[in-house]
Design a protein around this motif. Structure first.
Motif, PDB file in Angstrom:
ATOM      1  N   SER A 154       5.724  30.681 -15.741  1.00  0.00           N
ATOM      2  CA  SER A 154       7.062  30.957 -16.267  1.00  0.00           C
ATOM      3  C   SER A 154       7.570  32.294 -15.749  1.00  0.00           C
ATOM      4  N   VAL A 155       6.702  33.316 -15.731  1.00  0.00           N
ATOM      5  CA  VAL A 155       7.090  34.634 -15.229  1.00  0.00           C
ATOM      6  C   VAL A 155       7.436  34.550 -13.754  1.00  0.00           C
ATOM      7  N   VAL A 156       6.567  33.856 -12.970  1.00  0.00           N
ATOM      8  CA  VAL A 156       6.791  33.758 -11.518  1.00  0.00           C
ATOM      9  C   VAL A 156       8.101  33.048 -11.232  1.00  0.00           C
ATOM     10  N   LEU A 157       8.325  31.890 -11.877  1.00  0.00           N
ATOM     11  CA  LEU A 157       9.517  31.103 -11.597  1.00  0.00           C
ATOM     12  C   LEU A 157      10.788  31.827 -12.039  1.00  0.00           C
ATOM     13  N   CYS A 158      10.721  32.424 -13.229  1.00  0.00           N
ATOM     14  CA  CYS A 158      11.924  33.078 -13.739  1.00  0.00           C
ATOM     15  C   CYS A 158      12.286  34.318 -12.925  1.00  0.00           C
ATOM     16  N   PHE A 159      11.320  35.185 -12.625  1.00  0.00           N
ATOM     17  CA  PHE A 159      11.620  36.393 -11.875  1.00  0.00           C
ATOM     18  C   PHE A 159      12.033  36.065 -10.445  1.00  0.00           C
ATOM     19  N   SER A 160      11.428  34.989  -9.859  1.00  0.00           N
ATOM     20  CA  SER A 160      11.855  34.623  -8.504  1.00  0.00           C
ATOM     21  C   SER A 160      13.299  34.127  -8.520  1.00  0.00           C
ATOM     22  N   GLU A 161      13.672  33.357  -9.573  1.00  0.00           N
ATOM     23  CA  GLU A 161      15.053  32.899  -9.696  1.00  0.00           C
ATOM     24  C   GLU A 161      16.001  34.097  -9.864  1.00  0.00           C
ATOM     25  N   LEU A 162      15.597  35.014 -10.737  1.00  0.00           N
ATOM     26  CA  LEU A 162      16.446  36.188 -10.956  1.00  0.00           C
ATOM     27  C   LEU A 162      16.588  37.023  -9.685  1.00  0.00           C
ATOM     28  N   ALA A 163      15.503  37.136  -8.947  1.00  0.00           N
ATOM     29  CA  ALA A 163      15.542  37.926  -7.717  1.00  0.00           C
ATOM     30  C   ALA A 163      16.443  37.278  -6.674  1.00  0.00           C
ATOM     31  N   ILE A 164      16.334  35.958  -6.572  1.00  0.00           N
ATOM     32  CA  ILE A 164      17.168  35.243  -5.602  1.00  0.00           C
ATOM     33  C   ILE A 164      18.639  35.382  -5.961  1.00  0.00           C
ATOM     34  N   ASP A 165      18.915  35.278  -7.265  1.00  0.00           N
ATOM     35  CA  ASP A 165      20.310  35.402  -7.681  1.00  0.00           C
ATOM     36  C   ASP A 165      20.859  36.812  -7.396  1.00  0.00           C
ATOM     37  N   ALA A 166      19.939  37.797  -7.409  1.00  0.00           N
ATOM     38  CA  ALA A 166      20.398  39.182  -7.196  1.00  0.00           C
ATOM     39  C   ALA A 166      20.592  39.514  -5.713  1.00  0.00           C
ATOM     40  N   LEU A 167      20.037  38.722  -4.824  1.00  0.00           N
ATOM     41  CA  LEU A 167      20.125  39.012  -3.389  1.00  0.00           C
ATOM     42  C   LEU A 167      21.299  38.283  -2.775  1.00  0.00           C
ATOM     43  N   LYS A 168      21.829  38.900  -1.746  1.00  0.00           N
ATOM     44  CA  LYS A 168      22.912  38.299  -1.007  1.00  0.00           C
ATOM     45  C   LYS A 168      22.362  37.173  -0.141  1.00  0.00           C
ATOM     46  N   PRO A 169      23.150  36.187   0.219  1.00  0.00           N
ATOM     47  CA  PRO A 169      22.682  35.044   1.008  1.00  0.00           C
ATOM     48  C   PRO A 169      21.989  35.434   2.303  1.00  0.00           C
ATOM     49  N   GLY A 170      22.354  36.418   2.945  1.00  0.00           N
ATOM     50  CA  GLY A 170      21.740  36.765   4.233  1.00  0.00           C
ATOM     51  C   GLY A 170      20.592  37.732   4.125  1.00  0.00           C
ATOM     52  N   ASP A 171      20.246  38.124   2.964  1.00  0.00           N
ATOM     53  CA  ASP A 171      19.170  39.110   2.783  1.00  0.00           C
ATOM     54  C   ASP A 171      17.849  38.515   3.255  1.00  0.00           C
ATOM     55  N   PRO A 172      17.089  39.291   4.123  1.00  0.00           N
ATOM     56  CA  PRO A 172      15.809  38.760   4.642  1.00  0.00           C
ATOM     57  C   PRO A 172      14.767  38.539   3.550  1.00  0.00           C
ATOM     58  N   LEU A 173      14.866  39.215   2.400  1.00  0.00           N
ATOM     59  CA  LEU A 173      13.894  39.014   1.328  1.00  0.00           C
ATOM     60  C   LEU A 173      14.100  37.686   0.601  1.00  0.00           C
ATOM     61  N   ARG A 174      15.315  37.159   0.739  1.00  0.00           N
ATOM     62  CA  ARG A 174      15.632  35.929   0.004  1.00  0.00           C
ATOM     63  C   ARG A 174      14.680  34.776   0.381  1.00  0.00           C
ATOM     64  N   ALA A 175      14.381  34.655   1.697  1.00  0.00           N
ATOM     65  CA  ALA A 175      13.507  33.574   2.164  1.00  0.00           C
ATOM     66  C   ALA A 175      12.098  33.746   1.619  1.00  0.00           C
ATOM     67  N   ASP A 176      11.621  34.989   1.562  1.00  0.00           N
ATOM     68  CA  ASP A 176      10.261  35.217   1.051  1.00  0.00           C
ATOM     69  C   ASP A 176      10.161  34.841  -0.432  1.00  0.00           C
ATOM     70  N   ILE A 177      11.189  35.280  -1.184  1.00  0.00           N
ATOM     71  CA  ILE A 177      11.157  34.970  -2.625  1.00  0.00           C
ATOM     72  C   ILE A 177      11.322  33.465  -2.844  1.00  0.00           C
ATOM     73  N   GLU A 178      12.074  32.820  -1.952  1.00  0.00           N
ATOM     74  CA  GLU A 178      12.224  31.351  -2.057  1.00  0.00           C
ATOM     75  C   GLU A 178      10.866  30.653  -1.909  1.00  0.00           C
TER      76      GLU A 178
END
Length: 833
Positions: free
Chosen positions: A478-502
């Motif tokens: 639950s922690v992993v899924l929720c924080f990854s969702e929150l992190a993705i929502d906080a990043l811009k579409p082109g951010d290189p970290l977005r793919a890693d968190i995905e």
């Protein structure tokens, strides 16, 4: 005078001419007496001459004397040659003459008897009768009597004594003529007859005593069957009198159904002269019937003519009832044998003759009565077991060593069947093994059940492991899924970290799916059952299934209406159908057909094709059939095992069908499979039908909004889960009262002055469970809604994996969308009410 030739030498006097002989003797005696008197008169000069009555000529004295001598000679000849004893007795009772027959009869020489008193030849007790008899003879009386004389040697001789008086020419009594007939043999015969009669009387008396003492009914009939005797047992049993039973009255107690049979048996016995024997029912005095064995034997004379019949009736009712019970027991034993698939066998020695019971024949799938040779019986075992059974059999024959084995046979239809065979030696009095006897049982179903039990044990072990780690593991996910969702929502579409968190989120989703599968096949997951129409679920899935299968696989959905309703968790049914579809796709790499069908079925014991594990009842059947490569029997036996797969390494977890099995069983249903290599596969799921009305039409449409402004009391003992849940809820406008346990939540609630709209609490927590906390807060805040969250089944709100009615539940691990949607659903439902 009677001519001398009239009585020839050796003439026998018989009873038939006895009276004539006596008269003749008297005539001769009279003639002799008259001749003597005539001669004496001539000699004394008293008369001058004797004139012949025929010629009227004088007879010379010398001629008269010659005639007298001739007459005496003839008389003597008659007396000496007769078969009767003859004697004369003078007036004093002394013997004056005896013939030779009498001397022989009494054992005395003739001269020794002369001059004796005749009474001395009798027993002393009878002598007075002799004196009286002589006196009666003096008076002119003739007598006839039986008398015993004493022979010289002291033995007795029984005689018929006839006496007649003798008178001279003047009529003066001069003595007694005695004729004696030896009747010793006659007397002995009479005594024998008397003894025989007495013996018969005694025998009859003893027979009657014996007959009356016997427990059986005893009877005697004439040759024509008319009864002449019954012992008391007959009257006591039938209630008939002897008079009512004689003649043909004995047929009255016969059962109407038995009379024709009894009569036919009697006709056969009388015609052949054989034994009469029949089992029939006789009516008792109380009008009840009992079974009797009636037997009769004929009494015949020397020529073979039947004189009468002797017989008995033996009460065999207890025996007949025992036979009925025995037949019933044998019938029940046969039924039990068929039910248990258990039979018996024997092998006689030294001829090695094999005998199989009908049930053993049925197990081998051969006709009843089949008697195989020993070699054929051993050859019926699977090749890998033949040497084992041969060694055990030979040891039992040689040493009497018993054996108890579980082996496989190959039946006449080439099926392999597991059997249990038991062998024991039978010995003679000398200890030699004379035969082998044993039991033979089809244990194929038991072996399958044992395998299923082992499978269940393995699944339970995995389930316990899954349940043991699910709570903590689901919290982490639950922690992993929720924080990854929150992190993705906080990043811009082109951010290189977005793919890693995905990638982190994808790994979390895969872990979530794996955990769900582990809980599913071990029946530890939480179900939220609803009354639904199975057609609605399958129909909603059709577009998604078409995309999953691809263009080279033709999908056909056969959903006749109406179809019965079932109580299931719709999301779990989706999982079942999806897993079947994935397996079907993998089984048809070159394309094919997949058919999904729903129908109502009512199964009973007579239903053809009913799986053995499915009980009788009303079901909705979900059938999924593919035209793929199919499966072997060995593969079919293991497809529901966890982690079993026929796919290449890395292409399957082996949990898909195990998950299906767990979901179906947890839903109260049954699943079966039919498949043959190169002929495709059919899975059939049987879900119990319900008459309850469907709650809502199935739909998986998302909520319109996930935001809110209500106050939520959050209770979670896991800090990271609590933190992320608070962050998600606050970001979407909710006011959150954050607590880590039940006690703290109770105090916060007590101190909070405003309304609390929702209690979101973990179920399993230290010291106070979420259920207990909800119960304590309910009186103080009756309008507050409750949402429970958990990662596995727990008896606090879940029984056997099924939520209690009216309980809102959030599955762990959850995503932000899942959390927000569930919170919104609960709050909106309260607002609607």
């Amino acid at each position: 005078m009677t001519p001398a030739g009239a009585l020839g030498a050796g003439r026998q006097i018989t009873p038939a001419n006895y009276a004539l002989e006596v008269q003749h003797t008297r005539d001769v005696e009279q003639q002799l007496s008259e001749a003597k008197a005539t001669i004496e008169a001539l000699l004394s000069g008293q008369i001058d001459a004797v004139v012949d009555s025929k010629t009227q000529s004088p007879v010379l004295l010398s001629k008269a004397q010659d005639a007298l001598r001739a007459s005496e000679e003839r008389y003597r000849r008659i007396v000496e040659t007769t078969n009767e004893g003859i004697a004369t007795i003078d007036t004093e009772g002394k013997i004056t003459f005896v013939n030779g027959r009498l001397s022989e009869m009494l054992g005395y020489p003739a001269g020794e008897l002369l001059g004796k008193r005749s009474s001395h030849l009798e027993r002393e007790a009878a002598r007075a009768n002799t004196v009286a008899r002589v006196e009666r003879s003096r008076q002119g009386s003739s007598e006839e009597t039986e008398l015993a004389f004493v022979r010289k040697d002291g033995s007795e001789v029984w005689t018929l004594l006839k006496t007649s008086p003798i008178h001279d020419t003047n009529g003066t009594f001069v003595g007694t003529l005695v004729m004696i007939t030896d009747r010793t043999h006659h007397k002995q015969a009479e005594e024998a007859r008397h003894l025989a009669v007495e013996a018969v009387r005694t025998s009859e008396a003893e027979f009657r005593l014996l007959a009356e003492a016997m427990p059986q009914i005893v009877w005697i009939t004439r040759p024509d069957g008319a009864n002449v005797y019954f012992n008391r047992r007959w009257m006591d049993y039938t209630g008939l009198t002897l008079e009512e039973s004689l003649g043909d009255g004995w047929t009255k107690p016969f059962h109407p159904d038995d009379k024709p049979v009894a009569w036919q048996a009697w006709q056969n016995a009388t015609a052949t002269g054989g034994t009469y024997s029949i089992e029939c029912r006789l009516q008792a005095a109380d009008a009840t019937y009992r079974w009797w064995l009636i037997r009769g034997v004929p009494v015949k004379n020397a020529s073979g003519t039947i004189l009468k019949w002797f017989g008995t009736c033996t009460d065999i009712d207890a025996l007949k009832q025992g036979e009925v019970r025995l037949r019933d027991s044998e019938g029940l034993l046969r039924i039990a044998g068929r039910a248990a698939r258990l039979g018996g066998w024997t092998v006689s020695l030294p001829d090695l003759r094999v005998t199989w019971s009908d049930e053993v024949c049925a197990i081998h799938e051969v006709p009843p009565g089949t008697e195989p040779s020993l070699a054929q019986a051993i050859a019926a075992y699977a090749p890998e077991f033949r040497e084992t059974i041969r060694e055990k059999f030979e040891a039992c024959v040689r040493d009497g060593t018993p054996y108890d084995l579980e082996l496989q046979i190959v039946t006449a239809t080439n099926r392999r069947v597991w059997v249990r065979t038991i062998g024991n030696a039978e010995r003679s009095a000398s200890g030699a093994v004379t035969s082998l006897r044993g039991a033979f049982q089809d244990i194929d179903d038991r072996r399958k059940l044992q395998e299923q039990f082992r499978q269940a044990q393995k699944m339970e072990a995995v389930g316990r492991l899954a349940a043991g780690v699910a709570h903590d593991f689901n919290n982490l996910l639950s922690v992993v899924l929720c924080f990854s969702e929150l992190a993705i929502d906080a990043l811009k579409p082109g951010d290189p970290l977005r793919a890693d968190i995905e990638e982190i989120r994808k790994a979390g989703n895969r872990a979530t799916a794996l955990t769900g599968q582990l809980l599913a096949f071990s029946r530890q997951q939480v179900l939220e059952p609803r009354v639904v129409d199975l057609n609605d679920i399958v129909g909603a899935m059709k577009p998604m299934l078409s995309r999953l299968l691809g263009e080279d696989i033709e999908l056909t959905v056969l959903s006749p209406r109406p179809v019965g309703r079932v109580l299931v968790d719709p999301s779990q049914v989706e999982q079942v159908v999806m897993n079947f579809a994935v397996n079907a796709r993998d089984a048809m790499p070159n394309g094919g057909m997949l058919t999904i069908e729903t129908s109502n079925v009512t199964l009973d014991e007579a239903y053809v094709g009913k799986p053995a594990e499915v009980p009788p009842g009303r079901f909705v059947m979900l059938a999924v059939t593919d035209s793929g490569v199919g499966m072997t029997e060995a593969t079919r036996a293991r497809i529901f095992e966890p982690f079993f797969t026929t796919k290449e390494k890395g292409k399957g977890t082996g949990l898909g069908l195990a998950t299906v099995f767990g979901i179906v069983q947890q839903s109260g249903g049954y699943v079966s499979v039919y498949s043959e290599p190169n002929h495709g596969t059919t899975f059939k799921v049987y879900l119990p039908r319900t008459d309850r009305v469907a709650e809502v039409s199935y739909s998986n449409a998302p909520a319109t909004t996930l935001n809110g402004s209500e106050t939520i009391l959050l209770v979670e003992d896991e800090e990271q889960v609590r933190t992320v849940a608070c962050a998600i809820l606050r970001r979407h406008g909710y006011k959150v009262l954050e607590t880590s346990n039940g006690g703290e939540a109770y105090l916060v609630s007590s101190d909070f002055p405003s309304a609390i709209d929702l209690l979101l609490t973990d179920v399993v927590m230290p010291r106070m469970s979420g259920r207990r906390l909800a119960e304590q807060l309910a009186p103080e805040r009756p309008k507050m809604r409750v949402l429970f969250a958990s990662g596995y089944t727990d008896d606090a709100i879940i029984h056997h994996g099924v939520l209690e009615a009216g309980v809102a539940f959030l599955h762990k691990p959850f995503t932000p969308q899942a959390l927000l949607r569930k919170v919104r659903d609960v709050l909106d439902a309260a607002a609607a009410k």
